[in-house]
Write an enzyme that holds these catalytic residues in place. Structure first.
Site, PDB file in Angstrom:
ATOM      1  N   ARG A 165       3.313  -3.766   4.675  1.00 46.94           N
ATOM      2  CA  ARG A 165       3.026  -5.189   4.747  1.00 46.94           C
ATOM      3  C   ARG A 165       3.981  -6.009   3.882  1.00 46.94           C
ATOM      4  O   ARG A 165       4.483  -7.050   4.291  1.00 46.94           O
ATOM      5  CB  ARG A 165       1.583  -5.463   4.297  1.00 46.94           C
ATOM      6  CG  ARG A 165       0.517  -5.068   5.313  1.00 46.94           C
ATOM      7  CD  ARG A 165       0.439  -3.590   5.618  1.00 46.94           C
ATOM      8  NE  ARG A 165       0.243  -2.797   4.404  1.00 46.94           N
ATOM      9  CZ  ARG A 165       0.547  -1.501   4.304  1.00 46.94           C
ATOM     10  NH1 ARG A 165       1.090  -0.854   5.327  1.00 46.94           N
ATOM     11  NH2 ARG A 165       0.343  -0.837   3.183  1.00 46.94           N
ATOM     12  N   CYS A 215      -6.630  -3.268   1.709  1.00 43.60           N
ATOM     13  CA  CYS A 215      -5.243  -3.621   1.379  1.00 43.60           C
ATOM     14  C   CYS A 215      -5.209  -5.130   1.233  1.00 43.60           C
ATOM     15  O   CYS A 215      -5.416  -5.849   2.216  1.00 43.60           O
ATOM     16  CB  CYS A 215      -4.276  -3.164   2.466  1.00 43.60           C
ATOM     17  SG  CYS A 215      -2.576  -3.722   2.207  1.00 43.60           S
ATOM     18  N   THR A 227      -2.662  -7.146   0.538  1.00 44.99           N
ATOM     19  CA  THR A 227      -1.524  -7.755   1.213  1.00 44.99           C
ATOM     20  C   THR A 227      -1.789  -7.890   2.712  1.00 44.99           C
ATOM     21  O   THR A 227      -1.381  -8.866   3.350  1.00 44.99           O
ATOM     22  CB  THR A 227      -0.238  -6.960   0.969  1.00 44.99           C
ATOM     23  OG1 THR A 227      -0.087  -6.722  -0.432  1.00 44.99           O
ATOM     24  CG2 THR A 227       0.979  -7.706   1.482  1.00 44.99           C
ATOM     25  N   ALA A 228      -2.503  -6.893   3.281  1.00 39.30           N
ATOM     26  CA  ALA A 228      -2.813  -6.939   4.711  1.00 39.30           C
ATOM     27  C   ALA A 228      -3.714  -8.103   5.076  1.00 39.30           C
ATOM     28  O   ALA A 228      -3.788  -8.491   6.252  1.00 39.30           O
ATOM     29  CB  ALA A 228      -3.467  -5.623   5.145  1.00 39.30           C
ATOM     30  N   THR A 232       1.347  -7.134  -5.062  1.00 35.66           N
ATOM     31  CA  THR A 232       2.679  -6.916  -4.511  1.00 35.66           C
ATOM     32  C   THR A 232       3.448  -8.227  -4.384  1.00 35.66           C
ATOM     33  O   THR A 232       2.861  -9.313  -4.310  1.00 35.66           O
ATOM     34  CB  THR A 232       2.597  -6.273  -3.124  1.00 35.66           C
ATOM     35  OG1 THR A 232       1.984  -7.201  -2.215  1.00 35.66           O
ATOM     36  CG2 THR A 232       1.799  -4.973  -3.152  1.00 35.66           C
ATOM     37  N   LYS A 282       1.721   4.909  -5.125  1.00 35.82           N
ATOM     38  CA  LYS A 282       1.842   5.310  -3.722  1.00 35.82           C
ATOM     39  C   LYS A 282       2.518   6.674  -3.566  1.00 35.82           C
ATOM     40  O   LYS A 282       2.389   7.329  -2.529  1.00 35.82           O
ATOM     41  CB  LYS A 282       2.602   4.246  -2.924  1.00 35.82           C
ATOM     42  CG  LYS A 282       1.746   3.024  -2.569  1.00 35.82           C
ATOM     43  CD  LYS A 282       2.493   2.071  -1.675  1.00 35.82           C
ATOM     44  CE  LYS A 282       1.626   0.877  -1.255  1.00 35.82           C
ATOM     45  NZ  LYS A 282       0.565   1.267  -0.306  1.00 35.82           N
ATOM     46  N   CYS A 340      -3.827  -5.568  -5.795  1.00 34.60           N
ATOM     47  CA  CYS A 340      -3.343  -4.577  -4.832  1.00 34.60           C
ATOM     48  C   CYS A 340      -4.292  -3.398  -4.939  1.00 34.60           C
ATOM     49  O   CYS A 340      -4.707  -3.020  -6.047  1.00 34.60           O
ATOM     50  CB  CYS A 340      -1.913  -4.152  -5.168  1.00 34.60           C
ATOM     51  SG  CYS A 340      -1.310  -2.750  -4.188  1.00 34.60           S
TER      52      CYS A 340
END
Length: 234
Positions: free
Chosen positions: A50, A84, A86-87, A128, A169, A200
């Site tokens: 993303r 998520c 950012t999603a 992020t 990650k 995040c």
């Protein structure tokens, strides 16, 4: 009333999705196995990154997210969440394309901050660079002062802790990423932050309240509680 089925549109990333599912189950107080809510997880790690897309460096993740949503829809999901942050930038494009009701972690965070942290005005964000560029926090939390790490700290501490070769990650959740996030959190506190937001989903895998001297807000925990409450019609 019949309980609703909860869906998780996951895989962004897989370990954050697993953590979110654990949080969902923990929030669902039940007398025995059979009393728990029906939950369906679709973890699709192949969904494009993303942040990369939002920074103009990669393909659009929406088609992959929509395919996941359609699988959840066919499986009988009524309400869903996305582990998520950012999603969430893609929710306005996603929700008109599916019959599933998606709850927003941002909306749940606003409610909790207003109700339980009414004296807090300045929020320090550990998230992020994609979320920063999309101005997700400024848009959804417009009644608060949003504070970000400076550009160097954002890249060398926050993004390194999340995406680095020894980042979360990549499977590392110990002292290295935690130390970077603690440094960024302290810098934000020095700038006037009255609470730190785990902006995040990877952040809470390495950082927790015991490492932060001011309130530590985890939007995913708030989202999980909201999904359980709605599913149980309480």
């Amino acid at each position: 009333m019949t309980n609703l089925t909860i869906g998780v549109l996951g895989g962004m990333g897989p370990e954050a999705t697993a953590g979110f599912f654990f949080t969902l189950v923990s929030c669902d107080v039940a007398k025995n196995d059979q009393d728990h809510l029906h939950m369906i997880v679709d973890s699709t790690p192949s969904i494009p990154d993303r942040t990369a897309f939002l920074l103009g460096r990669g393909p659009d993740p929406l088609p992959g997210m929509l395919a996941s949503a359609k699988r959840l829809e066919v499986a009988g999901v009524d309400i869903a969440g996305i582990p998520c942050m950012t999603a969430h930038a893609f929710l306005p494009r996603l929700t008109p394309l599916t019959a599933i009701r998606f709850l927003s972690a941002f909306e749940e965070m606003v409610g909790t901050l207003t109700r339980d942290f009414s004296s807090i005005h300045a929020l320090g964000i550990l998230a992020t660079s994609g979320s920063k560029k999309a101005r997700l926090y400024e848009t959804h939390l417009d009644r608060f002062l949003i504070l970000w790490p400076n550009e160097e700290s954002q890249e060398t501490c926050v993004m390194e802790a999340i995406y680095g070769k020894r980042g979360i990650k990549a499977g590392e959740k110990g002292e290295y990423p935690r130390g970077l996030l603690i440094k960024a959190a302290r810098d934000l506190q020095d700038k006037g932050a009255e609470a730190i937001v785990a902006g995040c989903t990877e952040v809470p895998l390495a950082l927790s309240q015991k490492y932060v001297g001011i309130p530590f807000i985890d939007p995913m925990t708030l989202l999980a509680k909201a999904l359980v409450a709605v599913a149980r019609n309480v």
